[in-house]
Design a protein around this motif. Structure first.
Motif, mmCIF file in Angstrom:
data_model
loop_
_atom_site.group_PDB
_atom_site.id
_atom_site.type_symbol
_atom_site.label_atom_id
_atom_site.label_comp_id
_atom_site.label_asym_id
_atom_site.label_seq_id
_atom_site.Cartn_x
_atom_site.Cartn_y
_atom_site.Cartn_z
ATOM 1 N N GLN A 126 44.228 31.055 46.388
ATOM 2 C CA GLN A 126 45.487 31.532 45.649
ATOM 3 C C GLN A 126 44.823 32.015 44.193
ATOM 4 O OE1 GLN A 126 48.822 31.810 46.386
ATOM 5 N NE2 GLN A 126 48.354 33.601 45.086
ATOM 6 N N THR A 127 43.873 31.416 43.827
ATOM 7 C CA THR A 127 43.317 31.641 42.573
ATOM 8 C C THR A 127 42.457 33.195 42.753
ATOM 9 O OG1 THR A 127 43.052 29.536 41.813
ATOM 10 C CG2 THR A 127 41.691 31.173 40.640
ATOM 11 N N LEU A 128 41.844 33.207 43.590
ATOM 12 C CA LEU A 128 41.086 34.673 43.846
ATOM 13 C C LEU A 128 42.101 35.645 44.155
ATOM 14 C CD1 LEU A 128 38.446 36.152 44.410
ATOM 15 C CD2 LEU A 128 38.558 35.557 46.683
ATOM 16 N N ALA A 129 43.097 35.442 44.847
ATOM 17 C CA ALA A 129 44.244 36.379 45.034
ATOM 18 C C ALA A 129 44.732 36.754 43.745
ATOM 19 C CB ALA A 129 45.338 35.855 46.021
ATOM 20 N N ASP A 130 45.195 35.993 42.789
ATOM 21 C CA ASP A 130 45.581 36.380 41.715
ATOM 22 C C ASP A 130 44.661 37.043 40.618
ATOM 23 O OD1 ASP A 130 47.856 34.850 42.342
ATOM 24 O OD2 ASP A 130 47.398 33.143 41.397
ATOM 25 N N GLN A 131 43.283 36.575 40.690
ATOM 26 C CA GLN A 131 42.369 37.260 39.879
ATOM 27 C C GLN A 131 42.222 38.621 40.259
ATOM 28 O OE1 GLN A 131 38.713 35.336 39.362
ATOM 29 N NE2 GLN A 131 39.606 33.646 37.654
ATOM 30 N N VAL A 132 42.352 39.086 41.532
ATOM 31 C CA VAL A 132 42.101 40.560 41.919
ATOM 32 C C VAL A 132 43.615 41.387 42.011
ATOM 33 C CG1 VAL A 132 39.798 39.800 43.131
ATOM 34 C CG2 VAL A 132 42.307 39.874 44.469
ATOM 35 N N ASN A 133 44.384 40.470 41.834
ATOM 36 C CA ASN A 133 45.822 41.222 41.976
ATOM 37 C C ASN A 133 45.984 41.562 43.320
ATOM 38 O OD1 ASN A 133 48.501 42.026 41.121
ATOM 39 N ND2 ASN A 133 47.766 43.704 39.576
ATOM 40 N N TRP A 134 45.939 40.843 44.070
ATOM 41 C CA TRP A 134 45.614 41.330 45.581
ATOM 42 C C TRP A 134 46.484 42.159 46.361
ATOM 43 C CZ3 TRP A 134 42.297 41.078 49.456
ATOM 44 C CH2 TRP A 134 42.914 41.138 51.002
ATOM 45 N N LEU A 135 47.775 42.082 46.239
ATOM 46 C CA LEU A 135 48.803 43.153 46.853
ATOM 47 C C LEU A 135 48.706 44.059 46.390
ATOM 48 C CD1 LEU A 135 51.911 40.507 47.427
ATOM 49 C CD2 LEU A 135 50.247 41.508 49.306
ATOM 50 N N GLU A 136 48.835 44.298 44.949
ATOM 51 C CA GLU A 136 48.728 45.671 44.265
ATOM 52 C C GLU A 136 47.538 46.521 44.456
ATOM 53 O OE1 GLU A 136 49.705 42.909 43.178
ATOM 54 O OE2 GLU A 136 51.900 43.199 42.690
ATOM 55 N N ARG A 137 46.361 45.687 44.530
ATOM 56 C CA ARG A 137 45.139 46.299 44.604
ATOM 57 C C ARG A 137 44.859 47.023 46.082
ATOM 58 N NH1 ARG A 137 40.084 46.342 41.726
ATOM 59 N NH2 ARG A 137 40.951 44.788 40.231
ATOM 60 N N ARG A 138 45.426 46.138 46.915
ATOM 61 C CA ARG A 138 45.332 46.701 48.514
ATOM 62 C C ARG A 138 46.332 47.886 48.694
ATOM 63 N NH1 ARG A 138 43.382 43.826 53.282
ATOM 64 N NH2 ARG A 138 45.162 44.511 54.445
ATOM 65 N N GLN A 139 47.128 47.735 47.834
ATOM 66 C CA GLN A 139 48.263 49.013 48.205
ATOM 67 C C GLN A 139 47.581 50.375 47.504
ATOM 68 O OE1 GLN A 139 51.961 47.534 46.707
ATOM 69 N NE2 GLN A 139 52.247 46.011 48.549
ATOM 70 N N GLY A 184 38.688 56.065 52.540
ATOM 71 C CA GLY A 184 37.682 55.424 52.821
ATOM 72 C C GLY A 184 37.478 54.027 51.857
ATOM 73 N N TRP A 185 38.427 53.727 51.167
ATOM 74 C CA TRP A 185 38.443 52.439 50.431
ATOM 75 C C TRP A 185 39.148 51.321 50.814
ATOM 76 C CZ3 TRP A 185 35.907 51.875 45.586
ATOM 77 C CH2 TRP A 185 35.246 52.793 45.084
ATOM 78 N N GLY A 186 38.857 50.023 50.960
ATOM 79 C CA GLY A 186 39.207 48.938 51.349
ATOM 80 C C GLY A 186 38.906 47.649 50.688
ATOM 81 N N LEU A 187 40.098 46.776 50.931
ATOM 82 C CA LEU A 187 39.656 45.330 50.157
ATOM 83 C C LEU A 187 39.935 44.231 51.435
ATOM 84 C CD1 LEU A 187 39.448 44.518 47.378
ATOM 85 C CD2 LEU A 187 41.921 43.881 47.231
ATOM 86 N N GLY A 188 39.140 43.289 51.222
ATOM 87 C CA GLY A 188 38.983 42.319 52.453
ATOM 88 C C GLY A 188 38.923 40.915 51.904
#
Length: 724
Positions: free
Chosen positions: A548-561, A568-572
């Motif tokens: 959860q901390t990692l997801a928060d730090q990278v702003n997971w949902l917004e960054r993936r969208q 050609g760009w992706g997040l995993g």
């Protein structure tokens, strides 16, 4: 706040206070450890722990390099265990010493030295300090490296005057010689007798040539002469060569050509459940090829025998990971008592597991036995390093899982629309050679060259580390996610001609790559967000906090969208707890896929318990992530009918500086989910290997919709996956 720690495992075999600490007349304290400095900064971390516990300045602490004459026997420096084992032992010894200091009302630790019994055991009931060190004092060895001070074993005899060498406080004058081994034209060769006499006659008088069975070596007054002699002998000698398996792509079908296989159920938990009619079965196969260590500097060692007498003492200078296991196998190889051998650890090139350091130490000792009283230096060539040191074994992993809607959800479709899903079953099958050929673990020596002698020491089959020590091929094969039934089957490949052994993280790299890729495959098919799916299936609160901390730090949902709109760009993302009992680590990778995979950014969040030296831990996690990126994108061993052919950087490319991604590392607080005290420290050196490769693979799928299950993710493998 004080805490009562569990006694260190290292104190069980080294219980005396004098085995760990020496109080000097000038008030400084010498600390002894059996762990080796391999570039990971362990000696600095241990120094900080001793300084903290004794309440003295860091400058007052001297850490003695590991030596079999005076260091505690702590086995191998491996498994990311040095802080837990040696650090805790030193901390407990220092806590006891600090108590004695107060008890005797000493004004300095110099005064304490006269009040101690040499046979006094460490009192482990004395509480240690419990406060996060989190120190950032600079390492003095880094200053030496920046300013070019020769501190490596490779420098001795080249940039440093080697005469005289210090030997237990005294000095020995030596006649210095250079040694080289003569290799046949195949991975496994037997020397033929014809041509031997003529080859000897062709040598100049400065060259001494020695033979024992199929083992041949030379000594000469200079490296140049030794190298020329080896080249000439290789042209003149004749060999019988054993053929290698006709196997492609770094061992992708080794499981099909292995002469034998030992299959066992490694782990099984839970009960099999009958699946509902709406359940879905998933299956996938993943592959990691054989890898080289790829150290920038080849292995080197020095050795000298005192005399030609049968009971002569042997001294070896080595960058081994285990001075005592090395000494044990040297004693076996030369049929002498281990107490006649002294092994002095000296720093060498970076080590990521069992490389050629022990083997070259045997080579130096064997050559030195023919010229007693003279010190022999042997440094392998780049070709020898890549051909003769152990490989990390190729690994094939097959995963099967059954997924169904949870109770109360009528179908998988309902689960996709917001209801939970369950992992009904999870089966993990792994095929691999053993992951350990280290010395010190068998009744005969583990040195590859010792198997060539007329003594005919048996060729040892690579083993797997015991499950209690973290396992080998099965390391991290047990998934961290809740499932009603889990089964892990291990299939050890036997009889193959490749000597395999430990490379950083052992089987965890391939197993986590497979497990975390598979989790993403299921999540994608079930329309689950990869982070949400993991959080739903994780039960350990520290694991969930890391993700959860990692997801928060990278702003997971917004960054993936956002990245989904960039071609050609992706997040995993990927997660693992190393060895299922070590450091918690989650990694997010951001990639750009063109004709090749380019890793642009990596984010790492790790829970390593109590933080001893933050800078050192961050460096270890960052370095592991970069190395894992290289494994993921580029590295794969190659061989032909007779020999390993990936012997130079063109044939075995590694990540270039221009390709290194940005790496951001965050350490969780040392008391994460612990209301009363700090969590015990956990090693950071191998935690990022598996999650990084898996996160890159998952990011590639997010970028271009291609699931790469075969490493490395080269353009060829990427194209093959796209066409599958």
């Amino acid at each position: 706040m004080n805490q009562q720690p569990t006694p260190s495992i290292s104190l069980k075999t080294n219980p005396l206070l004098a085995q760990w600490l020496s109080f000097e007349v000038d008030g400084t304290v010498t600390v002894f450890t059996g762990k080796a400095e391999l570039g990971q900064g362990i000696l600095h971390a241990l120094k900080l722990m001793a300084s903290h516990e004794l309440s003295v300045s860091v400058a007052s602490i001297h850490i003695e390099a590991a030596n079999t004459q005076h260091s505690p026997d702590e086995g191998m420096t491996s498994g990311s265990l040095s802080v837990q084992d040696s650090g805790l032992a030193i901390r407990q010894a220092c806590a006891h010493a600090a108590q004695l200091f107060k008890m005797h009302a000493c004004s300095s630790y110099a005064e304490l030295r006269s009040k101690l019994d040499a046979q006094l055991p460490v009192d482990v009931t004395v509480p240690t300090k419990s406060s996060a060190l989190n120190l950032t004092e600079g390492r003095e060895d880094l200053v030496a490296l920046v300013h070019g001070k020769p501190i490596f074993l490779h420098d001795l005899g080249i940039n440093v005057d080697l005469t005289p060498i210090k030997n237990n406080g005294g000095q020995i004058n030596i006649n210095f010689l250079h040694g080289r081994m003569v290799r046949g034209p195949g991975l496994r060769c037997t020397l033929r007798d014809e041509g031997w006499t003529d080859a000897l006659a062709a040598m100049s008088k400065e060259i001494q040539v020695f033979r024992d069975g199929s083992l041949i070596g030379v000594v000469a007054p200079t490296e140049e002469l030794a190298e020329k002699a080896v080249g000439r002998l290789q042209r003149l000698l004749q060999w019988n060569i054993e053929a290698l398996p006709d196997c492609r792509e770094g061992g992708v079908d080794l499981s099909e050509v292995a002469p034998a296989m030992d299959s066992q159920v490694f782990h099984e938990a839970g009960q099999t459940q009958e699946a509902s009619t709406g359940a879905k079965v998933y299956e996938a196969v993943y592959f990691r090829p054989a890898l080289h260590h790829g150290s920038m500097g080849p292995s080197v060692a020095l050795a000298v025998w005192e005399s030609a007498e049968a009971n002569s003492g042997l001294k070896v200078w080595s960058h081994t990971q285990g001075i005592f296991p090395l000494r044990k196998d040297l004693a076996l190889a030369f049929c002498i008592d281990a107490n006649q051998i002294e092994v002095q650890h000296v720093r060498g090139a970076g080590c990521y597991g069992h490389n050629g350091a022990d083997d070259v130490a045997y080579d130096a000792a064997w050559l030195a036995s023919h010229v007693p009283g003279q010190c022999v230096r042997v440094q392998w060539t780049r070709e020898e390093e890549m051909q003769q040191s152990p490989l990390a074994p190729a690994m094939r992993v097959k995963l099967q899982a059954t997924v169904q809607a949870s109770t109360g959800t009528t179908s998988i479709r309902a689960a996709k629309d917001g209801g939970p899903i369950e992992l009904l079953s999870w089966q993990h099958d792994v095929w691999s050679q053993g992951h350990s050929s280290r010395p010190g673990r068998a009744a005969t020596p583990a040195f590859k060259d010792s198997w060539q002698t007329a003594q005919k020491f048996p060729v040892l089959e690579p083993i797997n580390v015991a499950a209690a020590a973290g396992a080998g091929a099965e390391r991290n094969a047990i998934p961290p996610y809740s499932s009603q039934h889990v089964k892990v089957n291990a299939h050890r490949l036997l009889g193959l001609p490749f000597r395999t052994s430990a490379l950083r993280s052992l089987g965890a790299h391939a197993n986590v790559f497979a497990c975390e890729s598979f989790m993403d495959e299921i999540a994608n098919d079930q329309d689950y967000d990869p982070v949400a799916f993991r959080l739903d299936k994780l039960e350990d609160p520290r694991a969930k906090a890391v993700v959860q901390t990692l997801a928060d730090q990278v702003n997971w949902l917004e960054r993936r969208q956002s990245l989904a709109h960039k071609e050609g760009w992706g997040l995993g993302i990927a997660y693992a707890r190393y060895k299922s009992k070590g450091a918690y680590c989650a990694v997010v990778a951001e990639v750009e896929v063109t004709h090749q995979v380019n890793v642009r950014r990596l984010w790492v969040v790790a829970d390593i318990g109590e933080i001893i030296h933050a800078d050192g831990a961050i460096s270890q996690l960052e370095g592991g992530a970069i190395q894992s990126t290289s494994w993921a994108l580029k590295e794969q061993a190659h061989w032909d009918a007779h020999h390993i052919t990936s012997t130079h950087w063109d044939a075995y490319p590694i990540l270039r500086f221009s390709e290194v991604p940005e790496v951001h590392v965050h350490l969780m607080p040392g008391d994460s989910h612990n209301a009363t005290s700090l969590n015990p420290p956990l090693g950071a050196g191998e935690a990022t290997q598996g999650p990084t490769t898996a996160a890159i693979a998952n990011a590639v799928f997010h970028a271009v919709g291609v699931r790469v299950r075969q490493l490395p993710m080269t353009p060829d493998n990427l194209a093959k996956a796209a066409l599958a």
